[in-house]
Design a protein around this motif. Sequence first.
Motif, PDB file in Angstrom:
ATOM      1  N   PRO A 447       0.901  -1.231   0.148  1.00  0.00           N
ATOM      2  CA  PRO A 447       0.035  -0.138  -0.063  1.00  0.00           C
ATOM      3  C   PRO A 447       0.780   1.311   0.060  1.00  0.00           C
ATOM      4  O   PRO A 447       1.793   1.307   0.626  1.00  0.00           O
ATOM      5  CB  PRO A 447      -0.896  -0.175   1.418  1.00  0.00           C
ATOM      6  CG  PRO A 447      -0.808  -1.628   1.537  1.00  0.00           C
ATOM      7  CD  PRO A 447       0.432  -2.064   1.095  1.00  0.00           C
ATOM      8  N   ILE A 448       0.601   2.050  -0.732  1.00  0.00           N
ATOM      9  CA  ILE A 448       1.252   3.529  -0.868  1.00  0.00           C
ATOM     10  C   ILE A 448       0.203   4.614  -0.692  1.00  0.00           C
ATOM     11  O   ILE A 448      -1.093   4.669  -1.106  1.00  0.00           O
ATOM     12  CB  ILE A 448       1.674   3.729  -2.342  1.00  0.00           C
ATOM     13  CG1 ILE A 448       2.733   2.678  -2.784  1.00  0.00           C
ATOM     14  CG2 ILE A 448       1.991   5.123  -2.652  1.00  0.00           C
ATOM     15  CD1 ILE A 448       2.983   2.674  -4.320  1.00  0.00           C
ATOM     16  N   LEU A 449       0.794   5.454   0.297  1.00  0.00           N
ATOM     17  CA  LEU A 449      -0.214   6.549   1.012  1.00  0.00           C
ATOM     18  C   LEU A 449      -0.218   7.848  -0.045  1.00  0.00           C
ATOM     19  O   LEU A 449       1.101   8.445  -0.201  1.00  0.00           O
ATOM     20  CB  LEU A 449       0.274   6.896   2.364  1.00  0.00           C
ATOM     21  CG  LEU A 449      -0.676   7.559   3.167  1.00  0.00           C
ATOM     22  CD1 LEU A 449      -2.054   7.224   3.404  1.00  0.00           C
ATOM     23  CD2 LEU A 449      -0.345   8.061   4.697  1.00  0.00           C
ATOM     24  N   VAL A 450      -1.012   8.043  -0.570  1.00  0.00           N
ATOM     25  CA  VAL A 450      -1.164   9.190  -1.404  1.00  0.00           C
ATOM     26  C   VAL A 450      -2.037  10.385  -0.708  1.00  0.00           C
ATOM     27  O   VAL A 450      -3.343  10.210  -0.441  1.00  0.00           O
ATOM     28  CB  VAL A 450      -2.189   8.613  -2.735  1.00  0.00           C
ATOM     29  CG1 VAL A 450      -2.355   9.923  -3.512  1.00  0.00           C
ATOM     30  CG2 VAL A 450      -1.166   7.589  -3.391  1.00  0.00           C
ATOM     31  N   VAL A 451      -1.182  11.483  -0.506  1.00  0.00           N
ATOM     32  CA  VAL A 451      -1.782  12.627   0.309  1.00  0.00           C
ATOM     33  C   VAL A 451      -2.191  13.879  -0.622  1.00  0.00           C
ATOM     34  O   VAL A 451      -1.188  14.409  -1.183  1.00  0.00           O
ATOM     35  CB  VAL A 451      -0.970  12.984   1.441  1.00  0.00           C
ATOM     36  CG1 VAL A 451      -1.606  14.281   2.264  1.00  0.00           C
ATOM     37  CG2 VAL A 451      -0.580  12.082   2.214  1.00  0.00           C
ATOM     38  N   GLY A 452      -3.428  14.298  -0.576  1.00  0.00           N
ATOM     39  CA  GLY A 452      -3.750  15.505  -1.721  1.00  0.00           C
ATOM     40  C   GLY A 452      -4.159  16.492  -0.436  1.00  0.00           C
ATOM     41  O   GLY A 452      -5.197  16.243   0.413  1.00  0.00           O
ATOM     42  N   ALA A 488       1.126  18.495   2.974  1.00  0.00           N
ATOM     43  CA  ALA A 488       0.415  18.530   4.079  1.00  0.00           C
ATOM     44  C   ALA A 488       1.154  17.884   5.229  1.00  0.00           C
ATOM     45  O   ALA A 488       0.786  18.726   6.511  1.00  0.00           O
ATOM     46  CB  ALA A 488      -0.923  17.634   3.963  1.00  0.00           C
ATOM     47  N   TYR A 489       2.079  17.204   5.117  1.00  0.00           N
ATOM     48  CA  TYR A 489       3.075  16.797   6.262  1.00  0.00           C
ATOM     49  C   TYR A 489       3.599  17.987   7.057  1.00  0.00           C
ATOM     50  O   TYR A 489       4.128  18.666   6.261  1.00  0.00           O
ATOM     51  CB  TYR A 489       3.924  15.590   5.944  1.00  0.00           C
ATOM     52  CG  TYR A 489       4.542  15.120   6.978  1.00  0.00           C
ATOM     53  CD1 TYR A 489       4.092  13.879   7.547  1.00  0.00           C
ATOM     54  CD2 TYR A 489       5.800  15.396   7.368  1.00  0.00           C
ATOM     55  CE1 TYR A 489       4.691  13.314   8.709  1.00  0.00           C
ATOM     56  CE2 TYR A 489       6.676  14.717   8.610  1.00  0.00           C
ATOM     57  CZ  TYR A 489       5.893  13.837   9.134  1.00  0.00           C
ATOM     58  OH  TYR A 489       6.618  13.324  10.286  1.00  0.00           O
ATOM     59  N   GLY A 490       3.359  17.970   8.121  1.00  0.00           N
ATOM     60  CA  GLY A 490       4.012  19.229   8.998  1.00  0.00           C
ATOM     61  C   GLY A 490       3.096  20.304   9.049  1.00  0.00           C
ATOM     62  O   GLY A 490       3.454  21.156  10.034  1.00  0.00           O
ATOM     63  N   ARG A 491       2.203  20.397   8.341  1.00  0.00           N
ATOM     64  CA  ARG A 491       1.206  21.537   8.436  1.00  0.00           C
ATOM     65  C   ARG A 491      -0.245  21.071   9.002  1.00  0.00           C
ATOM     66  O   ARG A 491      -1.055  21.753   9.636  1.00  0.00           O
ATOM     67  CB  ARG A 491       0.887  21.913   6.852  1.00  0.00           C
ATOM     68  CG  ARG A 491       1.961  22.725   6.332  1.00  0.00           C
ATOM     69  CD  ARG A 491       1.587  23.425   5.017  1.00  0.00           C
ATOM     70  NE  ARG A 491       2.456  24.506   4.401  1.00  0.00           N
ATOM     71  CZ  ARG A 491       2.955  24.403   3.365  1.00  0.00           C
ATOM     72  NH1 ARG A 491       2.481  23.604   2.302  1.00  0.00           N
ATOM     73  NH2 ARG A 491       4.021  25.495   2.857  1.00  0.00           N
ATOM     74  N   SER A 497       0.016  12.845  11.929  1.00  0.00           N
ATOM     75  CA  SER A 497      -0.249  11.600  12.633  1.00  0.00           C
ATOM     76  C   SER A 497      -0.353  10.360  12.099  1.00  0.00           C
ATOM     77  O   SER A 497       0.266   9.260  12.329  1.00  0.00           O
ATOM     78  CB  SER A 497      -1.314  12.012  13.800  1.00  0.00           C
ATOM     79  OG  SER A 497      -1.584  10.905  14.619  1.00  0.00           O
ATOM     80  N   LEU A 498      -0.823  10.417  10.962  1.00  0.00           N
ATOM     81  CA  LEU A 498      -1.378   9.296  10.067  1.00  0.00           C
ATOM     82  C   LEU A 498      -0.093   8.968   9.355  1.00  0.00           C
ATOM     83  O   LEU A 498       0.053   7.582   9.301  1.00  0.00           O
ATOM     84  CB  LEU A 498      -2.378   9.393   9.339  1.00  0.00           C
ATOM     85  CG  LEU A 498      -3.934   9.693   9.818  1.00  0.00           C
ATOM     86  CD1 LEU A 498      -4.945  10.207   8.765  1.00  0.00           C
ATOM     87  CD2 LEU A 498      -4.543   8.533  10.567  1.00  0.00           C
ATOM     88  N   VAL A 499       0.576   9.785   8.979  1.00  0.00           N
ATOM     89  CA  VAL A 499       1.966   9.177   8.189  1.00  0.00           C
ATOM     90  C   VAL A 499       2.825   8.986   9.147  1.00  0.00           C
ATOM     91  O   VAL A 499       3.356   7.660   8.628  1.00  0.00           O
ATOM     92  CB  VAL A 499       2.311  10.595   7.205  1.00  0.00           C
ATOM     93  CG1 VAL A 499       3.878  10.373   6.847  1.00  0.00           C
ATOM     94  CG2 VAL A 499       1.483  10.954   6.214  1.00  0.00           C
ATOM     95  N   ASP A 500       2.924   9.272  10.313  1.00  0.00           N
ATOM     96  CA  ASP A 500       3.983   8.844  11.181  1.00  0.00           C
ATOM     97  C   ASP A 500       3.571   7.339  11.822  1.00  0.00           C
ATOM     98  O   ASP A 500       4.444   6.611  11.756  1.00  0.00           O
ATOM     99  CB  ASP A 500       3.888   9.765  12.401  1.00  0.00           C
ATOM    100  CG  ASP A 500       4.846  11.104  12.198  1.00  0.00           C
ATOM    101  OD1 ASP A 500       5.336  10.964  11.182  1.00  0.00           O
ATOM    102  OD2 ASP A 500       4.636  11.876  12.899  1.00  0.00           O
ATOM    103  N   ALA A 501       2.362   7.121  11.728  1.00  0.00           N
ATOM    104  CA  ALA A 501       1.700   5.714  12.121  1.00  0.00           C
ATOM    105  C   ALA A 501       2.013   4.992  11.213  1.00  0.00           C
ATOM    106  O   ALA A 501       2.568   3.818  11.414  1.00  0.00           O
ATOM    107  CB  ALA A 501       0.430   5.857  12.454  1.00  0.00           C
ATOM    108  N   TYR A 502       1.787   5.212   9.792  1.00  0.00           N
ATOM    109  CA  TYR A 502       1.960   4.340   8.947  1.00  0.00           C
ATOM    110  C   TYR A 502       3.421   3.955   8.492  1.00  0.00           C
ATOM    111  O   TYR A 502       4.036   2.935   8.450  1.00  0.00           O
ATOM    112  CB  TYR A 502       1.518   5.131   7.621  1.00  0.00           C
ATOM    113  CG  TYR A 502       2.079   4.600   6.185  1.00  0.00           C
ATOM    114  CD1 TYR A 502       1.520   3.466   5.660  1.00  0.00           C
ATOM    115  CD2 TYR A 502       2.945   4.993   5.391  1.00  0.00           C
ATOM    116  CE1 TYR A 502       1.908   2.664   4.454  1.00  0.00           C
ATOM    117  CE2 TYR A 502       3.353   4.398   4.170  1.00  0.00           C
ATOM    118  CZ  TYR A 502       2.891   3.356   3.893  1.00  0.00           C
ATOM    119  OH  TYR A 502       3.105   2.806   2.545  1.00  0.00           O
TER     120      TYR A 502
END
Length: 516
Positions: A447-452, A488-491, A497-502
Amino acid sequence: MRVRGRARAGAALAGAALLVTAALSGCDSAPAPPQSSKGPSPRASEKPAGNTSALGRPLEWRRCGAPEGGTAPGSAWRCATLDVPLDHAEPGGETIGIALIRRAATKRSERLGSMLFDFGGPGGSGVDILPRAASAYGRLNTRYDLVGFDPRGVAASSGVRCRGDEEQEKAYREVDMTPETPAEEAAFIADGRDFAAGCVRLSGRLLPHVGTTNAARDMDAIRRALGDEKLSYFGISYGTELGGTYAHLFPESVGRFVLDAVVDPTADTVGHARNQATGFQRALENYLKSRGEAPAAGTRRVAALLGRIDGHPLPTSSGRELNESLAVLGIVAPLYSRSSWPALTAALDEAGNRGRGDRLLRLADSYNNRDGQGHYGTQSHSQRAISCADAKARPTAAEARALLPGFRRLSPVFGPFLAWDTAGWCAGWPVEGEHDTPEASAQGAAPILVVGTTGDPATPYEGARRMADELGEGVGILLTNEGEGHGAYGRSRCVTSLVDAYFLRGKVPADGHVCS
């Protein structure tokens, strides 16, 4: 004016990496079996970081890159150069050095492996950016070695050069990026061809080999050199296109991947320009609404200001004039982050009410990597070389002219610049582009996390949806950030939180999760 995914250190230091243009593969690897829905398994924590290059020569890590800049005794950063083939089709031929920088995981007993970053561009230097941005990734650094690199053709990895400071200054001063007369149009196209000729003269041997597919193959060589069975990767802006290309070529080697501020993989050259006209207009309207101004009226005000500047450039205290082209770049730059909107307000007020261009010019100079002594960085050179190595399309001036009415409807402020950019960017380029759109399908990958981000100006949110779809069912996991800015990361606390947990626990968010 190319604003598609261009990397910028300021945004990285804010925790979300970076700015503005994206370039636009074949699959030579068999897909791996489907991964568990629990997410990719971590690398063995006892596996040491590798130290062997892709060509069998040892990597020689040395102290470097203190976060303050330069080298300092006791610095946690180490640098090395990885030798890879200049032409991956000829592995025994000429080589090129890929510059690397690394900071070891702080909890060695819990180490998961290495995390490779690409902060965007194309043309952003990871060797330069990562040490200055690393505080934003402190939690990830507890269990991962943070690794940055300069992609081929960028900075310390045989960076492409095309023209000197005086030539660059002259072009910004004299070339109208929205030509309105035959003479202006001829000068605009001639400048593009002159830039290409300079690239051939100064960096010609590199130009056929700096495309995104080759950079993705280099990433796999980096993975092997670091001793990781799977690649963990954080790609931002253009780095999402690079990550999607890697996932397509090497699906079985995908570990934990995050793509933030996503380039639309289904858009060609004109499609990217159209997307950005939409995205920057959307960001401008959101900015205007934040000030209590009606978007339509505010857009007319800004467009009228640009029209006045086109006829009568504004004076500045430096003695340089602010022309329309530089003014647009000065407006573009602060739209990347909501925290920069007050700077845009001050700059527009100074230009519109006081008839001075100092603030907009400073913003444009920052965007153009120009320092106070008039020296320009070469990121835009690398950016153009990579973009034109990727994209087949070579729109003509007549085709750009035909785009103008539709682009003006999308954005009276940014549309004309982006329409003309389709013709000027690769004018006279000596290397044929690889594809119309990049291939990002990655069936069998983890799975690849895609953040928009819904208000992203440079890589509009719609591109994240399309990337998730292109990666494939069960591979592309869409995470939506309702907010403003490029990345979005850091903003966003929710996204972070979700990216860190992933990354740290392999916890994959539900597809379609929304952070508001």
